[in-house]
Design a protein around this motif. Structure first.
Motif, PDB file in Angstrom:
ATOM      1  N   ASN A  58      27.833 103.147  93.653  1.00  0.00           N
ATOM      2  CA  ASN A  58      27.538 104.073  94.742  1.00  0.00           C
ATOM      3  C   ASN A  58      27.110 103.354  96.012  1.00  0.00           C
ATOM      4  N   TYR A  59      27.341 104.024  97.134  1.00  0.00           N
ATOM      5  CA  TYR A  59      26.822 103.582  98.422  1.00  0.00           C
ATOM      6  C   TYR A  59      25.458 104.234  98.644  1.00  0.00           C
ATOM      7  N   ILE A  60      24.621 103.588  99.414  1.00  0.00           N
ATOM      8  CA  ILE A  60      23.314 104.146  99.744  1.00  0.00           C
ATOM      9  C   ILE A  60      23.383 104.685 101.166  1.00  0.00           C
ATOM     10  N   ASN A  61      23.136 105.973 101.330  1.00  0.00           N
ATOM     11  CA  ASN A  61      23.167 106.566 102.664  1.00  0.00           C
ATOM     12  C   ASN A  61      21.789 106.458 103.322  1.00  0.00           C
ATOM     13  N   VAL A  62      21.699 106.878 104.559  1.00  0.00           N
ATOM     14  CA  VAL A  62      20.470 106.754 105.342  1.00  0.00           C
ATOM     15  C   VAL A  62      19.315 107.506 104.691  1.00  0.00           C
ATOM     16  N   GLU A  63      19.583 108.689 104.161  1.00  0.00           N
ATOM     17  CA  GLU A  63      18.514 109.468 103.517  1.00  0.00           C
ATOM     18  C   GLU A  63      17.934 108.708 102.319  1.00  0.00           C
ATOM     19  N   SER A  64      18.810 108.112 101.508  1.00  0.00           N
ATOM     20  CA  SER A  64      18.330 107.341 100.353  1.00  0.00           C
ATOM     21  C   SER A  64      17.541 106.115 100.786  1.00  0.00           C
ATOM     22  N   ILE A  65      17.993 105.456 101.839  1.00  0.00           N
ATOM     23  CA  ILE A  65      17.256 104.299 102.367  1.00  0.00           C
ATOM     24  C   ILE A  65      15.862 104.726 102.808  1.00  0.00           C
ATOM     25  N   ASN A  66      15.763 105.878 103.456  1.00  0.00           N
ATOM     26  CA  ASN A  66      14.458 106.390 103.892  1.00  0.00           C
ATOM     27  C   ASN A  66      13.555 106.707 102.699  1.00  0.00           C
ATOM     28  N   ILE A  67      14.130 107.269 101.644  1.00  0.00           N
ATOM     29  CA  ILE A  67      13.354 107.578 100.439  1.00  0.00           C
ATOM     30  C   ILE A  67      12.800 106.289  99.836  1.00  0.00           C
ATOM     31  N   LEU A  68      13.641 105.270  99.757  1.00  0.00           N
ATOM     32  CA  LEU A  68      13.197 103.981  99.210  1.00  0.00           C
ATOM     33  C   LEU A  68      12.173 103.320 100.125  1.00  0.00           C
ATOM     34  N   GLN A  69      12.325 103.479 101.434  1.00  0.00           N
ATOM     35  CA  GLN A  69      11.349 102.921 102.372  1.00  0.00           C
ATOM     36  C   GLN A  69       9.998 103.624 102.226  1.00  0.00           C
ATOM     37  N   ASN A  70      10.002 104.932 102.009  1.00  0.00           N
ATOM     38  CA  ASN A  70       8.750 105.661 101.773  1.00  0.00           C
ATOM     39  C   ASN A  70       8.066 105.170 100.504  1.00  0.00           C
ATOM     40  N   LEU A  71       8.874 104.871  99.468  1.00  0.00           N
ATOM     41  CA  LEU A  71       8.312 104.323  98.239  1.00  0.00           C
ATOM     42  C   LEU A  71       7.657 102.973  98.533  1.00  0.00           C
ATOM     43  N   GLN A  72       8.322 102.136  99.321  1.00  0.00           N
ATOM     44  CA  GLN A  72       7.755 100.837  99.696  1.00  0.00           C
ATOM     45  C   GLN A  72       6.459 101.015 100.480  1.00  0.00           C
TER      46      GLN A  72
END
Length: 99
Positions: A58-72
């Motif tokens: 799968n590709y990671i879209n902007v929303e998923s990147i933001n979710i992972l950044q919030n986790l970080q």
């Protein structure tokens, strides 16, 4: 008995693929569910030093990147990275060249 994997000094790799969108953008709803379960484990106090999400098809879209950044942001002591299908393909290509 608490898992020894989730201790400082350990790096955890978790492979995820979207059950609803193979070879497309990763399903953010599925990612949110996965992170909710992850937070439940981590909130008990045993945090790894690093956590790597691998999304092989799968590709990671902007929303998923933001979710992972919030986790970080919520767990600054954990080094959180992600690798989507393009990253995984580049890794395979490097391995092929080294054979």
């Amino acid at each position: 008995m608490e898992s020894k994997f989730f201790e400082t000094g350990n790096y955890i790799y978790e492979c995820k693929t979207s059950p609803t969108n193979m070879e497309g953008d990763f399903d953010t709803g599925y990612l949110k569910q996965s992170i909710k379960k992850l937070r439940q484990r981590w909130d008990r106090g045993n945090l790894p030093s690093g956590y790597r999400y691998v999304f092989p098809v799968n590709y990671i879209n902007v929303e998923s990147i933001n979710i992972l950044q919030n986790l970080q942001n919520d767990y600054p002591s954990v080094d959180i990275k992600y690798y989507d299908c393009e990253h995984v393909q580049k890794l395979f290509d490097k391995f092929r060249k080294s054979w």
